[in-house]
Design an enzyme around this catalytic site. Structure first.
Site, PDB file in Angstrom:
ATOM      1  N   ALA A   1       0.600  -0.991   0.254  1.00 32.29           N
ATOM      2  CA  ALA A   1       0.208   0.249  -0.064  1.00 32.29           C
ATOM      3  C   ALA A   1       0.697   1.299  -0.358  1.00 32.29           C
ATOM      4  CB  ALA A   1      -1.547   0.359   1.406  1.00 32.29           C
TER       5      ALA A   1
ATOM      6  N   CYS B   1      -5.479  -6.821   4.842  1.00 32.84           N
ATOM      7  CA  CYS B   1      -7.075  -6.625   6.046  1.00 32.84           C
ATOM      8  C   CYS B   1      -7.770  -7.441   5.303  1.00 32.84           C
ATOM      9  CB  CYS B   1      -7.612  -5.079   5.570  1.00 32.84           C
ATOM     10  SG  CYS B   1      -6.513  -3.953   5.490  1.00 32.84           S
TER      11      CYS B   1
ATOM     12  N   TYR C   1     -30.545  12.437  11.977  1.00 33.18           N
ATOM     13  CA  TYR C   1     -31.628  11.600  12.630  1.00 33.18           C
ATOM     14  C   TYR C   1     -32.894  11.414  11.848  1.00 33.18           C
ATOM     15  CZ  TYR C   1     -35.998  10.614  15.064  1.00 33.18           C
ATOM     16  OH  TYR C   1     -36.997  10.077  15.869  1.00 33.18           O
TER      17      TYR C   1
ATOM     18  N   ARG D   1     -23.656  13.665  26.502  1.00 34.01           N
ATOM     19  CA  ARG D   1     -24.191  14.077  27.552  1.00 34.01           C
ATOM     20  C   ARG D   1     -24.178  13.476  28.941  1.00 34.01           C
ATOM     21  NH1 ARG D   1     -30.392  12.977  26.324  1.00 34.01           N
ATOM     22  NH2 ARG D   1     -30.700  14.175  28.837  1.00 34.01           N
TER      23      ARG D   1
END
Lengths: 466, 466
Positions: A20, A54, A439, A455
């Site tokens: 690669a 991979c 969403y 949160r």
């Protein structure tokens, strides 16, 4: 510097390694400079170029039917683009002072020197192969190269036994466990660590452990392999640990890899604490004007901890190659570093992480809060919504995101990208709570699981002691 | 300000609207302040609270079997948490000066005033219902509320006809097309725009158009509905445009929504150019110390264009509610704005966008480059890798990411989150090319499709004229 080792006054670029990083660099340089300006010679000791290591577990697992599908670009394709590619040719020495490399034809043994104006080192990584009694028994396989994959497949199809032992429970280990399950083997994974996937914190690794057991994989943790028992036919028979013995018709080693930097070390090039080459941001070997390095043989800067790491991953190798090729070809590009993102799966379990684990954060001198939440991949009421667990680390006081780990089913893994981008941007968990993520009920609960974690983490940081 | 309209010296919070924003605000405020400190009265004109309107298409399409699954929290649950919830009670006036609201019992018609110390306006949006001949025929349905969904289901199960016409080809339109296909209807979508999904640029909308036709949906673009033909039984019979007539046993209106702000307007509260309430960053109505507003009735700041927009989306409404509740409850939280992310699907086609379309960018005074690339959701060789198209806009000179649109199959839609976070962070497309995103063959090609687009965009920006 511009001695023009190539013919007709062209500069010569020499590339060591045909996978690669090396061939991406060669291809990108070729795109920017034609053969009249830049001669490109690439040495590769194996038979193949530009393939997806991979992808080997999926070929072994029969999800990819043909080895050649893993090859992104063949030697012929590279040659047709004006790259002088020399297969089965191993570079045995880099003469930095003299600006040349010595290469040996693997088949004939013939050696010769090739001068370079610019050099790219892309020698990759080599699998860790512990020096254990019996390690060379027939039926003991690594899975680093296409040749390794073919050897393993030959064993799998040639043996009547159906007991496989995988040594190591990192990415390669769990992916090979899946592949062997797919091939109808009974699989035991022997793991040195407390839990599989040591790239996760143990509490998250525990979830992987349970899920693997649910798939019928026997998971042996806290176990160091001491010996491989061999039959009289020279074939592996069992894997021994201090406490037990696991019968095996085939053994797959998935212990990890180290940078392949023996050549670079011998040439006096700078190596880091993990044994990888050290480069600057343009992927130039530190202190060497005309030598670049990339892919699995280099160390990369971890942007979260501020320290160098060794990460063998095709996506980084491709980026490095692209960047080296741009710089060698007279353009400009840099590799700022990584945040340590990785994603994997074992059967239908998706496993992802980015940033720092607890122990990484401590080692980096950071104090932090952690939260772990359960949520679902889609709106709770939507068909095929599947549970997922998200763990998040945030720095004390600043609230800066430090890391995320995710274990779940379909739709869990790639959510780590949200955190990877947020880490790159240096966001706080409080800032993350306001992220405008996609969403709709088939895609996410109304609060995306990553936001639920953010949160909770923001609340914990703000309540934290000063 | 602290007149304490509640009993026993407690402050009274009045909430108008019992869905996501209103009840999230009430719940969060209650978490922070007990009934002794804060009395909470919530008015809802319908029968339900805290439900997922976004889930209605999946209920109608029989993927969610039970309406109640769409309800996150029932009236009883809210009441058990100490919220005085008054269902079937419509607020008919806000007296800002007097600090009170007038509410009417929908069933009895009785009216009374309720004083507030703090007020939350969460009146939502109302569907656009064009004033067309025949619009009130039986069998013509909106899909805004659970009651609407039930009415539509009754029509679908009550009619023997199998021809459905959907008016509008935005999110609701295409989701309803899928729902009706699932229910065995022949579906025609009549769309005013050049292509479906006007939230995308037309070149990307064209991909949706073709895919919908491939699903057997008849897509009629550039067509304005002029009339709905009614039979003698009062039921809809056909939908007429200037050019044609489409037989219909059921018609679903999915034209879009407008902020429901008649009350706020009558009270003299500040509205923006899209008719939504204008708030500050803490979601407080501008110029009003003790009034907050959130959800589908407000305008939000678009962080990319710097202008206000109206976006009716449950995920924003929930965030607003959370933030309002924190502020009302004595904490502190802000809503910085949106980047305009949306994701949807029609059958197996995933559609996503974030940031600006070409026309948004022009309207904002921005000059930009666009690129469109084709890639796959997983490594090309991995089973079930599916094609996806990514369009990216980047600002001229700065190279700042301006927007991304994605159309593809499984695994395409949520990739928009990568761009949503990058937009929020103000990243350039060049910076994006180095993002460390999750890579493994089952999850992504070695260059994630979003990175492929970023690389191409970065190249175009750097080659651009000064």
């Amino acid at each position: 510097m511009s001695m023009s080792r190539g013919s007709n006054g062209a500069e010569r670029l020499v590339v060591i390694g045909g996978d690669a990083a090396g061939m991406s660099a060669a291809s990108q340089a070729r795109r920017l400079k034609g053969p009249g300006e830049l001669e490109i010679v690439a040495f590769e000791r194996g038979h193949f170029t530009s393939y997806s290591a991979c992808g080997i577990p999926y070929w072994v697992g029969d999800e990819v039917s043909d080895r050649d599908e893993l090859i992104a670009r063949t030697p012929q394709e590279h040659r047709s683009r004006g790259i002088d590619l020399r297969l089965r040719t191993e570079v045995t020495e880099i003469d930095v002072e003299g600006g040349r490399v010595r290469a040996r034809d693997v088949d004939s043994g013939a050696e010769s020197w090739t001068a370079y104006d610019k050099l790219v080192i892309a020698t990759g990584a080599r699998p860790i192969r512990p020096d254990l009694p019996g390690i060379d028994a027939l039926g003991v396989h690594g899975v680093q190269t296409l040749d390794d994959g073919q050897d393993l497949l030959d064993t799998l199809t040639g043996t009547r036994g159906r007991r496989a032992v995988v040594v190591g429970a990192g990415y390669i280990g769990v992916e090979m466990a899946e592949a062997l399950i797919n091939r109808g083997f009974q699989v035991t994974v022997v793991n040195r660590g407390r839990e599989p996937m040591s790239t996760l914190d143990p509490d998250m690794g525990r979830l992987v452990h349970r899920a693997m057991e649910g798939m019928g994989i026997t998971m042996v943790n806290d176990a160091e392999v001491t010996k491989l028992h061999m039959g009289e036919d020279g074939r592996v028979r069992a894997v021994a640990t201090a406490d037990a013995e696991y019968p095996a018709d085939v053994v797959v080693l998935g212990i990890g890899v180290r940078p392949e930097t023996a050549l670079a070390k011998a040439a006096g090039l700078p190596l880091g604490e993990h044994g990888g080459l050290l480069t600057d941001l343009a992927m130039r070997v530190r202190g060497h004007e005309n030598i670049w390095a990339g892919g699995d043989c280099v160390e990369v800067l971890d942007l979260v901890s501020g320290r160098e790491r060794h990460i063998a991953l095709g996506t980084h190798a491709n980026k490095h190659g692209q960047i080296i090729g741009a710089n060698v070809g007279g353009g400009y590009a840099t590799f700022p570093g990584v945040v340590g993102t990785a994603v994997s799966k074992v059967c239908d379990l998706e496993i992802a992480r980015t940033g720092l684990r607890e122990k990484d954060a401590r080692r980096a001198g950071l104090q932090f809060e952690t939260v772990t939440i359960e949520s679902t991949s889609r709106a709770r009421y939507y068909p095929s919504a599947s549970p997922m667990t998200v763990k998040m680390l945030a720095e004390r006081r600043t609230g800066r995101l430090l890391g995320v780990q995710i274990v779940g089913r379909e739709g869990a893994g790639k959510r780590v990208d949200i955190a990877a981008v947020a880490l790159t941007a240096g966001m706080t968990v409080e800032q993350m709570t306001a992220l405008d993520l996609g969403y709709a009920p088939p895609f996410s609960p109304v609060w995306d699981p990553v936001l639920v974690a953010a949160r909770k983490a923001a609340g914990k940081v703000s309540r934290g002691a000063p």
